[in-house]
Design a protein around this motif. Sequence first.
Motif, mmCIF file in Angstrom:
data_model
loop_
_atom_site.group_PDB
_atom_site.id
_atom_site.type_symbol
_atom_site.label_atom_id
_atom_site.label_comp_id
_atom_site.label_asym_id
_atom_site.label_seq_id
_atom_site.Cartn_x
_atom_site.Cartn_y
_atom_site.Cartn_z
ATOM 1 N N LEU A 389 0.810 -1.215 0.000
ATOM 2 C CA LEU A 389 0.000 0.000 0.000
ATOM 3 C C LEU A 389 0.845 1.267 0.000
ATOM 4 O O LEU A 389 2.007 1.260 0.411
ATOM 5 C CB LEU A 389 -0.914 0.014 1.230
ATOM 6 C CG LEU A 389 -1.990 -1.068 1.307
ATOM 7 C CD1 LEU A 389 -2.498 -1.211 2.738
ATOM 8 C CD2 LEU A 389 -3.133 -0.749 0.357
ATOM 9 N N CYS A 391 0.924 3.954 2.142
ATOM 10 C CA CYS A 391 0.376 4.076 3.485
ATOM 11 C C CYS A 391 1.070 5.206 4.231
ATOM 12 O O CYS A 391 2.250 5.084 4.593
ATOM 13 C CB CYS A 391 0.574 2.748 4.220
ATOM 14 S SG CYS A 391 -0.780 2.281 5.296
ATOM 15 N N GLN A 402 5.495 -1.429 5.051
ATOM 16 C CA GLN A 402 4.949 -2.231 3.962
ATOM 17 C C GLN A 402 5.997 -3.211 3.423
ATOM 18 O O GLN A 402 7.168 -3.157 3.804
ATOM 19 C CB GLN A 402 4.463 -1.310 2.842
ATOM 20 C CG GLN A 402 3.341 -0.370 3.267
ATOM 21 C CD GLN A 402 2.064 -1.103 3.648
ATOM 22 O OE1 GLN A 402 1.518 -1.867 2.866
ATOM 23 N NE2 GLN A 402 1.577 -0.868 4.867
#
Length: 414
Positions: A389, A391, A402
């Motif tokens: 992601l 993120c 991640q």
Amino acid sequence: MAKKPPTKLLIPLYSLLIITFTLCLIPSQIHSSTFEGDILSLREIKHAIDPNSIPPSSYINSWDFRVDPCEGTGSQFLGILCDLPLDNSSSRVTAIDLDGIGYEGFLTSYIGNLTELTVLNLNNNKFRGPIPETIGKLRKLTRLTISENFFTGFIPQGITQLKKLQYLDLSSNRLSGTIPNDMSGLRSLTYLSISNNNFSGRIQNLTGLWQLNTLDISFNQFYGNLPNLPMSLRNLHFSHNILSGHITPLKDLIHLKWIDISDNKFSGVIRRDVLSLKNVVHLNVSFNRFATLDVVDYSGQGQQLKLLEAQGNHLKGRLPVNLVSFTNLTILNLSNNEFHGIIPKEYGMKLRTTWRRLYLDHNFLMGNLPLEFSHIATNVRGSVANNCLKCPTNVVMCHGGQRPATECVGQHNV
């Protein structure tokens, strides 16, 4: 002239004899003493317990055999209940409900002589050795609980003769072997737990336990497919075994409220007909080998599901959007699977409303987070770490980072 013997005292003596004889004919209003065989059995039960494990304040320490067990004061023979016959028959012990204070010792075979027992509770102690076969003589037992001890050996065949048994808890011991074939003949059972032991083998057909509400065989070594189970079941605990195959048989158990089959080897599909069981509140299928989560739209169908745990499987594909149609769902755990694609915006809306726990970490999700993930309430917990992601580090659910880009290559084509 000879003196006549005095007669003044003869009348009172004669009257006394009449009174004594009359009293003997009047039935006694005092309950008779405890049956001698029961007293002997209680003595043997106490004798089989290590005296060093009997604290002064314990129930067993109050068993003072200088008094009658069924006629003692409230401070004597604690944990014992008796019947009180209205005739001249002896009182019988009907219940032994010991305090869980750590008594060490054995359960003597004399327990089988207490044939009027309806309740036997030895929970939370340190009894060891086998369960005596004589327990099968207690034909009036309705409740037998010996959990949290160190009993070893097999389930005695005699237990299958206790036809009035309603509640049986043998959990958290060191018992082994299989479930006796005749166990399904205990037609009055509503609760059965043999969890946290060393049982193994296949589970036979249990449909004969037609009144059973709770079945707990978790933390053993049972293997094979799901057996045929009673339709009356409401609570099913099969976790931490080696069970395999499909879970299709669960779809017919329409009264189920709690299902925990985690940490086994079940595979295939988490089917919609299991998810659609209307009364299920808690469903844990974690740590198995499921590959597919089949979810349809359940809007307006009245599902009660509040918790779905499906972590640690091989679930593939995109996150099922239809999970938001479970109106009562508050906890969702899909971590440690193989999901890919974006997180549906509907998940973000649920975090703002009814979801309180959401775990999607350790998958292959990619793209941006729905905006709602950045503004969740303080009482919401979860994680989207170890995905692919974008993120933001200021989002709590992103903490943990991640996956490296090399692990994410090609996942959008999965």
